[in-house]
Design an enzyme around this catalytic site. Structure first.
Site, PDB file in Angstrom:
ATOM      1  N   GLY A  12      -3.166  30.459  84.420  1.00  0.00           N
ATOM      2  CA  GLY A  12      -3.620  31.716  85.024  1.00  0.00           C
ATOM      3  C   GLY A  12      -4.231  31.341  86.412  1.00  0.00           C
ATOM      4  O   GLY A  12      -4.965  32.090  87.268  1.00  0.00           O
ATOM      5  N   SER A  13      -3.550  30.269  86.898  1.00  0.00           N
ATOM      6  CA  SER A  13      -3.961  29.897  88.580  1.00  0.00           C
ATOM      7  C   SER A  13      -3.472  31.058  89.352  1.00  0.00           C
ATOM      8  O   SER A  13      -4.173  31.676  90.334  1.00  0.00           O
ATOM      9  CB  SER A  13      -3.456  28.721  88.945  1.00  0.00           C
ATOM     10  OG  SER A  13      -1.960  28.726  89.146  1.00  0.00           O
ATOM     11  N   HIS A 104       9.072  34.230  89.622  1.00  0.00           N
ATOM     12  CA  HIS A 104       9.903  32.937  88.775  1.00  0.00           C
ATOM     13  C   HIS A 104       9.593  31.699  89.918  1.00  0.00           C
ATOM     14  O   HIS A 104       9.870  32.032  91.002  1.00  0.00           O
ATOM     15  CB  HIS A 104      11.312  33.611  88.649  1.00  0.00           C
ATOM     16  CG  HIS A 104      12.061  32.377  87.840  1.00  0.00           C
ATOM     17  ND1 HIS A 104      11.846  32.263  86.522  1.00  0.00           N
ATOM     18  CD2 HIS A 104      12.797  31.528  88.184  1.00  0.00           C
ATOM     19  CE1 HIS A 104      12.645  31.415  86.309  1.00  0.00           C
ATOM     20  NE2 HIS A 104      13.434  30.762  87.084  1.00  0.00           N
TER      21      HIS A 104
HETATM   22  C1  GRF Z   1       4.192  29.825  87.574  1.00  0.00           C
HETATM   23  O1  GRF Z   1       4.966  28.682  87.827  1.00  0.00           O
HETATM   24  C2  GRF Z   1       4.723  31.243  87.696  1.00  0.00           C
HETATM   25  O2  GRF Z   1       5.932  30.964  88.551  1.00  0.00           O
HETATM   26  C3  GRF Z   1       5.485  31.335  86.388  1.00  0.00           C
HETATM   27  O3  GRF Z   1       4.482  30.765  85.543  1.00  0.00           O
HETATM   28  C4  GRF Z   1       3.667  29.938  86.033  1.00  0.00           C
HETATM   29  C5  GRF Z   1       2.340  30.311  85.938  1.00  0.00           C
HETATM   30  O4  GRF Z   1       1.461  29.517  86.180  1.00  0.00           O
HETATM   31  N1  GRF Z   1       6.006  32.681  86.118  1.00  0.00           N
HETATM   32  P1  GRF Z   1      -0.033  29.701  86.236  1.00  0.00           P
HETATM   33  O5  GRF Z   1      -0.540  29.889  84.826  1.00  0.00           O
HETATM   34  O6  GRF Z   1      -0.488  30.995  86.926  1.00  0.00           O
HETATM   35  O7  GRF Z   1      -0.828  28.653  86.915  1.00  0.00           O
END
Ligand code: GRF
Length: 190
Positions: A12-13, A104
């Site tokens: 969820g960053s 993505h």
């Molecule tokens: C990210 O790499 C995004 O591009 C993909 O999933 C990942 C989510 O990372 N859809 P986070 O959970 O938001 O850190």
């Protein structure tokens, strides 16, 4: 007031960056964080950010319209996928036409589709000897990674880069651009 529902399955960053970006914006509200994974790191982030969390299981998501109805009842204007690992059900996509966006971690159409998520993407980019990678922000339709592209940004991939190096560089692009592009999409909504 425009309302956003963030869907996330993992750390969820991106969700946190988006919520923080809009925290003091009186016209845009991150109303809900939705997840299919009760162990997801995003839940702890939501708690710290004082954003309500909605958890659901596969049966609820795919065999009922409860989530769709809840999002409609909460007057959600934009659904933002931020590391959400399940396909969106057709009825949900149809209920929110051009109102679901996804990010993505590659330059679609390359390195997209089934199995291309998280580290697998960056490993494939390095294995293919690509000289660049990046992000693609796109609308979600019923074929997932194939919706209309909204925005792309790229970063170099050096011959010495590992998949972790690529992941780190791509994540900087995600955090830098996704919140702003979401604001632009919302500004364009009628
Ligand atoms: C990210 O790499 C995004 O591009 C993909 O999933 C990942 C989510 O990372 N859809 P986070 O959970 O938001 O850190």
């Amino acid at each position: 007031m425009k309302r956003i529902a963030l869907f996330a399955s993992g750390s969820g960053s991106n969700a946190e960056k988006i919520a923080t970006y809009f925290a003091d914006n009186a016209d845009i509200d991150v109303s809900l964080i939705v997840s299919n994974n009760h162990k997801a790191g995003v839940i702890e982030r939501a708690r710290r950010l004082h954003i309500p969390v909605l958890l659901f299981d596969r049966k609820t998501f795919y065999e009922t319209d409860k989530i769709t109805q809840l999002l409609i009842n909460q007057e959600i204007d934009l659904i933002v996928l931020a590391g959400f690992m399940w396909l969106m059900p057709s009825d949900l996509v149809r209920s929110f036409p051009n109102k679901i966006v996804n990010i993505h971690p590659a330059l679609l159409p390359k390195f997209g589709g089934k199995g291309m998520y998280g580290h697998f993407v960056h490993e494939a980019v390095v294995a293919a000897g690509e000289t660049e990678s990046g992000i693609t922000i796109h609308y979600v339709n019923e074929r997932y990674d194939e919706g209309q592209v909204i925005y792309q940004a790229s970063c170099p991939v050096l011959p010495t880069d590992t998949p972790d190096d690529v992941a780190r560089n791509v994540q900087v692009l995600e955090h830098t651009h996704y919140p702003r592009v979401i604001a632009e999409v919302l500004a364009g909504l009628s």
